[in-house]
Structure formats: C-alpha cells, structure tokens
Scaffold this motif. Structure first.
Motif, short mmCIF file in Angstrom:
data_model
loop_
_atom_site.label_atom_id
_atom_site.label_comp_id
_atom_site.label_asym_id
_atom_site.label_seq_id
_atom_site.Cartn_x
_atom_site.Cartn_y
_atom_site.Cartn_z
N ALA A 147 26.29 32.05 -9.71
CA ALA A 147 25.73 31.08 -10.66
C ALA A 147 25.73 31.65 -12.07
CB ALA A 147 24.31 30.70 -10.24
N VAL A 148 26.09 30.82 -13.02
CA VAL A 148 26.10 31.22 -14.43
C VAL A 148 25.41 30.13 -15.26
CG1 VAL A 148 27.56 31.68 -16.44
CG2 VAL A 148 28.22 32.57 -14.20
N ILE A 149 24.48 30.53 -16.11
CA ILE A 149 23.80 29.60 -17.01
C ILE A 149 24.72 29.25 -18.18
CG2 ILE A 149 21.80 29.19 -18.49
CD1 ILE A 149 21.01 29.45 -15.60
N GLU A 188 17.17 32.68 -15.38
CA GLU A 188 18.00 33.88 -15.43
C GLU A 188 18.49 34.18 -14.02
OE1 GLU A 188 17.22 38.57 -16.33
OE2 GLU A 188 16.51 37.12 -17.83
N ILE A 189 19.79 34.53 -13.89
CA ILE A 189 20.39 34.76 -12.59
C ILE A 189 20.24 36.22 -12.17
CG2 ILE A 189 22.48 34.48 -11.20
CD1 ILE A 189 21.44 31.91 -12.47
N LEU A 190 19.83 36.44 -10.93
CA LEU A 190 19.84 37.77 -10.33
C LEU A 190 21.16 37.88 -9.58
CD1 LEU A 190 16.18 37.92 -8.94
CD2 LEU A 190 17.03 38.63 -11.19
N SER A 191 22.17 38.42 -10.26
CA SER A 191 23.53 38.38 -9.73
C SER A 191 23.68 39.09 -8.40
CB SER A 191 24.51 38.96 -10.76
OG SER A 191 24.17 40.30 -11.07
N ASN A 192 22.87 40.10 -8.14
CA ASN A 192 22.99 40.83 -6.88
C ASN A 192 22.46 40.03 -5.70
OD1 ASN A 192 24.12 43.07 -8.14
ND2 ASN A 192 22.14 44.06 -8.47
N THR A 193 21.69 38.98 -5.98
CA THR A 193 21.09 38.17 -4.92
C THR A 193 21.83 36.87 -4.71
OG1 THR A 193 18.95 39.11 -5.54
CG2 THR A 193 18.91 37.18 -4.11
N CYS A 194 22.43 36.32 -5.76
CA CYS A 194 23.12 35.03 -5.69
C CYS A 194 24.36 35.14 -4.80
CB CYS A 194 23.51 34.58 -7.09
SG CYS A 194 24.50 33.06 -7.13
N ASN A 195 24.53 34.17 -3.90
CA ASN A 195 25.74 34.15 -3.07
C ASN A 195 26.59 32.92 -3.31
OD1 ASN A 195 24.31 32.15 -1.78
ND2 ASN A 195 23.98 33.28 0.12
N GLY A 196 26.25 32.12 -4.33
CA GLY A 196 27.09 30.99 -4.70
C GLY A 196 26.96 29.77 -3.82
N CYS A 197 25.81 29.55 -3.21
CA CYS A 197 25.66 28.42 -2.28
C CYS A 197 25.75 27.07 -2.98
CB CYS A 197 24.34 28.53 -1.52
SG CYS A 197 22.85 28.11 -2.46
N GLY A 198 25.46 27.02 -4.29
CA GLY A 198 25.64 25.79 -5.05
C GLY A 198 24.47 24.85 -5.11
N ARG A 199 23.36 25.20 -4.50
CA ARG A 199 22.22 24.29 -4.52
C ARG A 199 21.69 24.10 -5.93
NH1 ARG A 199 17.20 24.41 -0.20
NH2 ARG A 199 16.29 22.40 -0.78
#
Length: 252
Positions: A147-149, A188-199
């Motif tokens: 995810a990217v803001i 703010e995105i925690l990139s190490n936790t995001c897996n791109g599920c898209g919700r």
C-alpha cells in the motif's frame, strides 16, 4: 492425486491463446507487452513464470470468493491479455456511520481464502490453477504488493484550499494493522507488515472527494514541477487507473 478439473471449452480456448502467444517467440515479449504493472493474484508474483505457464483458462477468476480477480484486456498488452489481475475497485465495504464497523458487500479485496485468519487455508485461485502459473503463497511472509499513500488524492492532505479531514477509514479497515495514524494524524504504511490484500484501497472514500483531479490536472501540475502530482501521474500511466488516496502497487 486429483487436480483441478478444467472444462474442454476452457482448455481449447486457453490452449489456442497460449499457442498464439508462443508463436510470437520469447524475444518479442517486451515488444508486445506494455509498461503497465499489473497486480497478480497470490502466487503469481513471478511475472515470467505466470506469463509462460498461464493458459488464460479464467478458472482463478471464476473461483475467487471475493470477486477480486479480473481478466486483463488487450490494453494491458498482448501477452497480458486474459491473464489474471487484481482489481480492488469493483466492490466496496460499507461502514456503519460513526463507528469502525464494516459490512462486506461483495468482497473486492483478497482475504487469501482465510477470512478468520486462522492459517492453513487453501487459496482457491492457486488450487484451481491447472498449470502451476500460480504457486504456493504464504501471506504472512509474502506479499501481493504494498500500500502507498497518494497525497494528491488522500483526503487527509489539503488540496484546493481544503483542510485535512481526519479520515482513518483505511486504518480501521486493515486486517493486518499495517496502517497507522502518524503524529500529523495522517495514515502511514508499515511496509514490513503490509501484504497487499487491497482492503484499504477498496474502502478508500477519496474517489468521491477528489474526482475533479483528473489526468489533465495531474499533467499540468506535474509539468509545473509538483513531485506529488508527477508520482500520481506515473501511477496512472503504469496502471491505467486514477489513484485513490491509498493504492496497492506491485513490488519486486
């Protein structure tokens, strides 16, 4: 061992499509593809493997319980045509006004076929792929994308005289706690936790608030040296979609 069953019609159609693509030769791949970066279903992140193994049978789209998979079109490049891509904008989640409670309408994001997040569930798209174009995928260690803001479209960033709204819909919707509100009260995105599920992209309300910021406005602002608009314009050119306040992008 019994594998996924594929219909005669799907096999013929997929085989014919694959034969045409193979006849083009491997060296022509990039000549027939576009520069668009397509989000693939779980297990399809190896682009070379997917394009070489996928027979365009459409089974992954048909079995997706969240209706998040669609078939790519000719506009996505000849070699990509009818291959699976994820679209987190066909459906939405409804939020109970004044609460953080969500009611699923018809899906529209990837829950990895594990809605209770208990682990060990078989992804239907992978299980029903007859060629191995989609490989085993562990969403706790791998990711579809990130995810990217987008500050041009996020309604928590002032635009056209507006003030931040304090919106935290994406924060509340994320099932992995991969989005937090920072000190400026912006997501703010925690990139190490995001897996791109898209919700988060599925629920983002920015499409309604920022519809007037179209491609022309992005081009004008980017031409004037606005880096945020240039980034938004790049996203549009890579995906063919106007950004939302938060978007899942493919990561290598």
């Amino acid at each position: 061992m019994n594998g996924p069953v594929i219909s005669r019609r799907s096999l013929i159609a997929g085989g014919a499509g694959a034969a045409v693509l193979l006849s083009l030769g491997g060296l022509t791949r990039y000549a027939w593809a576009t520069d668009k970066e397509l989000l693939r279903p779980p297990g399809g992140q190896d682009e070379d493997r997917l394009l070489s193994a996928c027979i365009r049978c459409d089974r992954c789209r048909q079995v997706c319980p969240m209706h998040a998979i669609e078939s790519s079109s000719i506009e996505d490049g000849l070699l990509n045509t009818r291959t699976p891509r994820l679209n987190f904008r066909n459906h939405a989640l409804q939020r109970t006004l004044g609460t953080t409670e969500y009611h699923e309408v018809d899906g529209g994001y990837c829950n990895f076929c594990d809605p209770e997040q208990t682990g060990g569930q078989t992804k239907r798209c992978i299980a029903n792929c007859p060629t191995g174009a989609l490989q085993a995928f562990d969403e706790t260690k791998e990711r579809i994308g990130e995810a990217v803001i987008d500050p041009v479209y996020c309604i928590n960033y002032p635009q056209l005289g507006q003030t931040p709204t304090g919106c935290r819909v994406c924060v509340d919707a994320c099932p992995y706690e991969a989005i937090v509100m920072n000190d400026a009260q912006r997501p703010e995105i925690l990139s190490n936790t995001c897996n791109g599920c898209g919700r988060c992209e599925a629920v983002c309300p920015s499409a309604s608030y920022r519809q007037l910021v179209g491609v022309g406005a992005l081009e004008e602002r980017a031409g004037a040296g606005d880096n945020a608009s240039a980034s938004s314009l790049s996203y549009y050119r890579q995906t063919g979609r106007i950004p939302r306040g938060i978007n899942i992008v493919r990561r290598g």
